[in-house]
Design a protein around this motif. Structure first.
Motif, PDB file in Angstrom:
ATOM      1  N   ILE A  64       7.035  70.354 -53.827  1.00 29.88           N
ATOM      2  CA  ILE A  64       6.190  69.410 -54.442  1.00 29.88           C
ATOM      3  C   ILE A  64       5.521  70.006 -55.525  1.00 29.88           C
ATOM      4  N   ASN A  65       5.425  69.426 -56.704  1.00 30.49           N
ATOM      5  CA  ASN A  65       4.424  70.076 -57.690  1.00 30.49           C
ATOM      6  C   ASN A  65       3.365  69.152 -57.337  1.00 30.49           C
ATOM      7  N   ALA A  66       2.181  69.909 -57.066  1.00 25.04           N
ATOM      8  CA  ALA A  66       0.869  69.146 -56.837  1.00 25.04           C
ATOM      9  C   ALA A  66       0.185  68.636 -58.013  1.00 25.04           C
ATOM     10  N   HIS A  67      -0.722  67.888 -57.615  1.00 23.24           N
ATOM     11  CA  HIS A  67      -1.536  67.365 -58.567  1.00 23.24           C
ATOM     12  C   HIS A  67      -2.451  68.418 -58.851  1.00 23.24           C
ATOM     13  N   GLY A  68      -2.944  69.215 -57.602  1.00 22.63           N
ATOM     14  CA  GLY A  68      -3.658  70.384 -57.580  1.00 22.63           C
ATOM     15  C   GLY A  68      -4.283  70.994 -58.864  1.00 22.63           C
ATOM     16  N   THR A  69      -5.580  70.043 -59.007  1.00 23.71           N
ATOM     17  CA  THR A  69      -6.570  70.302 -60.084  1.00 23.71           C
ATOM     18  C   THR A  69      -7.391  71.424 -59.861  1.00 23.71           C
ATOM     19  N   GLY A  70      -7.454  71.988 -58.896  1.00 19.46           N
ATOM     20  CA  GLY A  70      -8.373  73.128 -58.754  1.00 19.46           C
ATOM     21  C   GLY A  70      -9.883  72.762 -58.442  1.00 19.46           C
ATOM     22  N   THR A  71     -10.044  71.420 -58.206  1.00 22.82           N
ATOM     23  CA  THR A  71     -11.278  71.144 -57.670  1.00 22.82           C
ATOM     24  C   THR A  71     -11.485  71.026 -56.220  1.00 22.82           C
ATOM     25  N   ALA A  72     -12.527  71.284 -55.906  1.00 24.01           N
ATOM     26  CA  ALA A  72     -12.646  71.517 -54.161  1.00 24.01           C
ATOM     27  C   ALA A  72     -11.982  70.150 -53.641  1.00 24.01           C
ATOM     28  N   ALA A  73     -12.606  69.024 -53.976  1.00 21.89           N
ATOM     29  CA  ALA A  73     -12.248  67.862 -53.524  1.00 21.89           C
ATOM     30  C   ALA A  73     -10.506  67.722 -53.605  1.00 21.89           C
ATOM     31  N   ASN A  74     -10.102  67.444 -54.660  1.00 23.35           N
ATOM     32  CA  ASN A  74      -8.625  67.163 -54.769  1.00 23.35           C
ATOM     33  C   ASN A  74      -7.819  67.986 -54.025  1.00 23.35           C
ATOM     34  N   ASP A  75      -7.891  69.422 -54.088  1.00 25.09           N
ATOM     35  CA  ASP A  75      -7.026  70.416 -53.490  1.00 25.09           C
ATOM     36  C   ASP A  75      -6.826  70.147 -51.651  1.00 25.09           C
ATOM     37  N   LYS A  76      -8.200  69.768 -51.308  1.00 29.84           N
ATOM     38  CA  LYS A  76      -8.111  69.935 -49.898  1.00 29.84           C
ATOM     39  C   LYS A  76      -7.568  68.424 -49.562  1.00 29.84           C
ATOM     40  N   THR A  77      -7.722  67.489 -50.109  1.00 29.96           N
ATOM     41  CA  THR A  77      -7.441  66.232 -49.825  1.00 29.96           C
ATOM     42  C   THR A  77      -5.888  65.983 -50.003  1.00 29.96           C
ATOM     43  N   GLU A  78      -5.372  66.690 -51.204  1.00 36.88           N
ATOM     44  CA  GLU A  78      -4.005  66.600 -51.457  1.00 36.88           C
ATOM     45  C   GLU A  78      -3.102  67.328 -50.159  1.00 36.88           C
ATOM     46  N   CYS A  79      -3.794  68.455 -49.748  1.00 36.20           N
ATOM     47  CA  CYS A  79      -3.025  69.142 -48.664  1.00 36.20           C
ATOM     48  C   CYS A  79      -3.081  68.344 -47.379  1.00 36.20           C
ATOM     49  N   ALA A  80      -4.268  67.848 -47.023  1.00 31.37           N
ATOM     50  CA  ALA A  80      -4.306  66.956 -45.834  1.00 31.37           C
ATOM     51  C   ALA A  80      -3.151  65.948 -45.943  1.00 31.37           C
ATOM     52  N   ALA A  81      -3.010  65.105 -47.136  1.00 28.71           N
ATOM     53  CA  ALA A  81      -2.040  64.205 -47.266  1.00 28.71           C
ATOM     54  C   ALA A  81      -0.581  64.761 -46.960  1.00 28.71           C
ATOM     55  N   VAL A  82      -0.374  65.902 -47.779  1.00 25.22           N
ATOM     56  CA  VAL A  82       0.962  66.419 -47.522  1.00 25.22           C
ATOM     57  C   VAL A  82       1.072  66.558 -45.846  1.00 25.22           C
ATOM     58  N   ALA A  83       0.194  67.293 -45.280  1.00 23.72           N
ATOM     59  CA  ALA A  83       0.259  67.456 -43.859  1.00 23.72           C
ATOM     60  C   ALA A  83       0.794  66.188 -42.990  1.00 23.72           C
ATOM     61  N   ASP A  84      -0.297  65.084 -43.587  1.00 25.24           N
ATOM     62  CA  ASP A  84       0.049  63.700 -42.738  1.00 25.24           C
ATOM     63  C   ASP A  84       1.430  63.232 -43.149  1.00 25.24           C
ATOM     64  N   VAL A  85       1.966  63.250 -44.405  1.00 27.39           N
ATOM     65  CA  VAL A  85       3.265  62.716 -44.616  1.00 27.39           C
ATOM     66  C   VAL A  85       4.443  63.627 -44.084  1.00 27.39           C
ATOM     67  N   PHE A  86       4.239  64.744 -44.088  1.00 25.01           N
ATOM     68  CA  PHE A  86       5.482  65.710 -44.045  1.00 25.01           C
ATOM     69  C   PHE A  86       5.468  66.277 -42.499  1.00 25.01           C
ATOM     70  N   GLY A  87       4.387  66.197 -41.576  1.00 28.28           N
ATOM     71  CA  GLY A  87       4.479  66.547 -40.451  1.00 28.28           C
ATOM     72  C   GLY A  87       4.429  68.081 -40.204  1.00 28.28           C
TER      73      GLY A  87
END
Lengths: 402, 86
Positions: A291-314
């Motif tokens: 996955i090429n992440a949105h990964g902006t390097g902000t506190a909010a984006n990166d943890k939210t994106e990782c949590a979303a990936v964990a939810d989708v991909f188990g």
């Protein structure tokens, strides 16, 4: 439904003046972020960015063209020329009538706006150059690409902040997939590295003063970049008949809206976009290797994106690789998805996964394989490209090895 | 430099020609200057002579500024400079 392949790619960004240079920099984990260099930079708090240095418009365009092309249009045309040259596609007759160009862009001709506001507000001049409007309009780049390459089909610009390019490429994908046109030019560009452009971002207090370190516990914000990425999306049989190079297949996409907050990301909206892309492409989560992440390097984006990936991909979330190339080229805002699609092409075509550079400390809230600091060789069948914009507008594309 | 030569210089630059190729009876069409080139030339003239040229690209013939030839443009500018700088 037609199958859609990519038969040409072009770019200019802080990592390189073309695709080869850019991919080489990504393989080597090189950083394109440097000291910003433009007028009044000393009045900024934020003085780093993925700026394209030593760029000489006069080496690329004539005087008349320069008077009409803002920097974002120039970048777009350079990337489009490279993509079209690789693809070998020429537009005449029926193909010209059907094919169009859909590009993403957020700020339009920000440097044109900045220079002219400066002259009328700060310097008190009462007259501006007559081409201010045709230079700064967001669709200028798409229009000039249509003129240079004789594209007379559906052509427009999509503006969804940081997801603009992904939304644009999703539209182009649908146009080719549905049979509306055998080929579309798509991607996006951005150039807001000027005093006003960076000053506006500074106001949000989300910018880093030293580096973009996505997923790293000590990350402290995003870094802006500039440039363009342009692709030729072509119907697979059309491409095969003419023996065109096939870089990857575009197999699906999804677009969602958080309907929640104008700046804060939403795990749910991001997850729905990734799930939607898998469903649209008829893929199982296990098919995705990168996955090429949105990964902006902000506190909010990166943890939210990782949590979303964990939810989708188990459980598969721990097996796949996810990296943010923004650590190298910066955040190109409306053009970012286009440059990042190059990393996805490299993953599926070359079997090389671009790293997340600047990674220093693990963050328990981003506990995925973020390919820290060094590129990795791996066979990747399918790659996703994430873009989650301010305003809660998300777009994800899925690429498969051709 | 005479006003006339300055105007010819501006028009020549716009047309990507040598000033010697621009004569007083040339029309902008002869010189290959299109509508965008015309508004850019007017902008350059306004900047060079610090004047306002009353020109509306929607209704060029109704504007109080005759652009039918280089000669008419030069005499129009002479008049505007007289009126606006007196």
């Amino acid at each position: 439904m037609k199958r859609v392949v990519i038969t040409g790619a072009g770019t200019i960004n802080a990592l390189g003046r073309n695709v080869d240079e850019t991919l080489e920099a990504m393989r080597e984990g090189r950083c394109g972020i440097s000291e910003l260099d433009f007028r009044d930079v000393e009045r900024l708090q934020i003085r780093i960015g993925g700026q394209i240095h030593d760029y000489d418009p006069e080496a690329e365009f004539n005087r008349q063209q320069i008077s009409l092309y803002d920097r974002f249009t120039q970048f777009t045309l350079l990337a489009a020329r490279e993509a079209l040259a690789q693809s070998g596609l020429e537009f005449s007759g029926e193909l010209s009538a059907q094919a169009g160009v859909v590009l993403g862009n957020s700020g339009g001709g920000m440097t044109t706006l900045d220079e002219n506001y400066r002259s009328v507000y700060e310097e008190g001049k009462n007259r501006v150059h007559p081409f201010v409007v045709p230079k700064l309009m967001n669709n200028a780049a798409a229009s000039h690409v249509s003129m240079e390459f004789n594209l007379k089909g559906p052509s427009f610009t999509v503006s969804t902040a940081c997801a603009s390019s992904n939304h644009a490429m999703a539209q182009a994908f649908q146009i080719v997939q549905s049979g509306l046109s055998p080929a579309m030019i798509t991607g996006g560009s951005e150039s807001m590295l000027c005093f006003g452009g960076v000053k506006a971002w500074e106001g949000l207090r989300v910018m880093s003063r030293d580096a973009c370190r996505p997923f790293s516990a000590n990350r402290n914000g995003m870094v802006q970049g500039e440039g363009a990425g342009v692709f030729v999306f072509e119907e697979m049989e059309h491409a095969k008949r003419r023996g065109a190079p096939i870089l990857a297949e575009v197999v699906g996409h999804a677009m969602t809206s958080d309907a929640a907050d104008i700046v804060m990301p939403s795990k749910h909206g991001a997850a729905r976009a990734m799930e939607g892309a898998l469903r649209n492409a008829r893929l199982a989560p296990e098919d995705v290797g990168y996955i090429n992440a949105h990964g902006t390097g902000t506190a909010a984006n990166d943890k939210t994106e990782c949590a979303a990936v964990a939810d989708v991909f188990g459980h598969h979330a721990d097996a796949l690789m996810i990296s943010s190339t923004k650590s190298m080229h910066g955040h190109l805002i409306g053009g970012t998805g286009a440059v990042e699609l190059l990393a996805c092409i490299m993953a599926v075509r070359d079997g090389i996964v671009a790293p997340t550079i600047g990674y220093q400390e693990p963050d328990p809230e981003c506990a995925l394989d973020v390919v820290p600091n060094e590129a990795r060789e791996a066979k990747v069948e399918v790659a996703l490209s994430n873009a989650f914009a301010f305003g809660g507008l998300n777009a994800v594309l899925a690429l498969r090895r051709a | 430099m005479q006003l006339k030569d300055k105007v010819i210089g501006i028009i020549a630059e716009q047309a990507v020609l040598e000033p010697s190729d621009v004569t007083m009876d040339s029309t902008l069409e002869d010189l290959g200057i299109d509508s965008l080139g015309l508004v850019e030339s007017i902008f350059a003239i306004e900047e060079a002579f610090d004047i306002q040229v009353p020109f509306n690209a929607n209704a060029p013939r109704e504007s109080d500024f005759d652009i039918s030839s280089v000669a008419s443009i030069v005499s129009g500018i002479e008049r505007l400079v007289r009126e606006q700088h007196s």
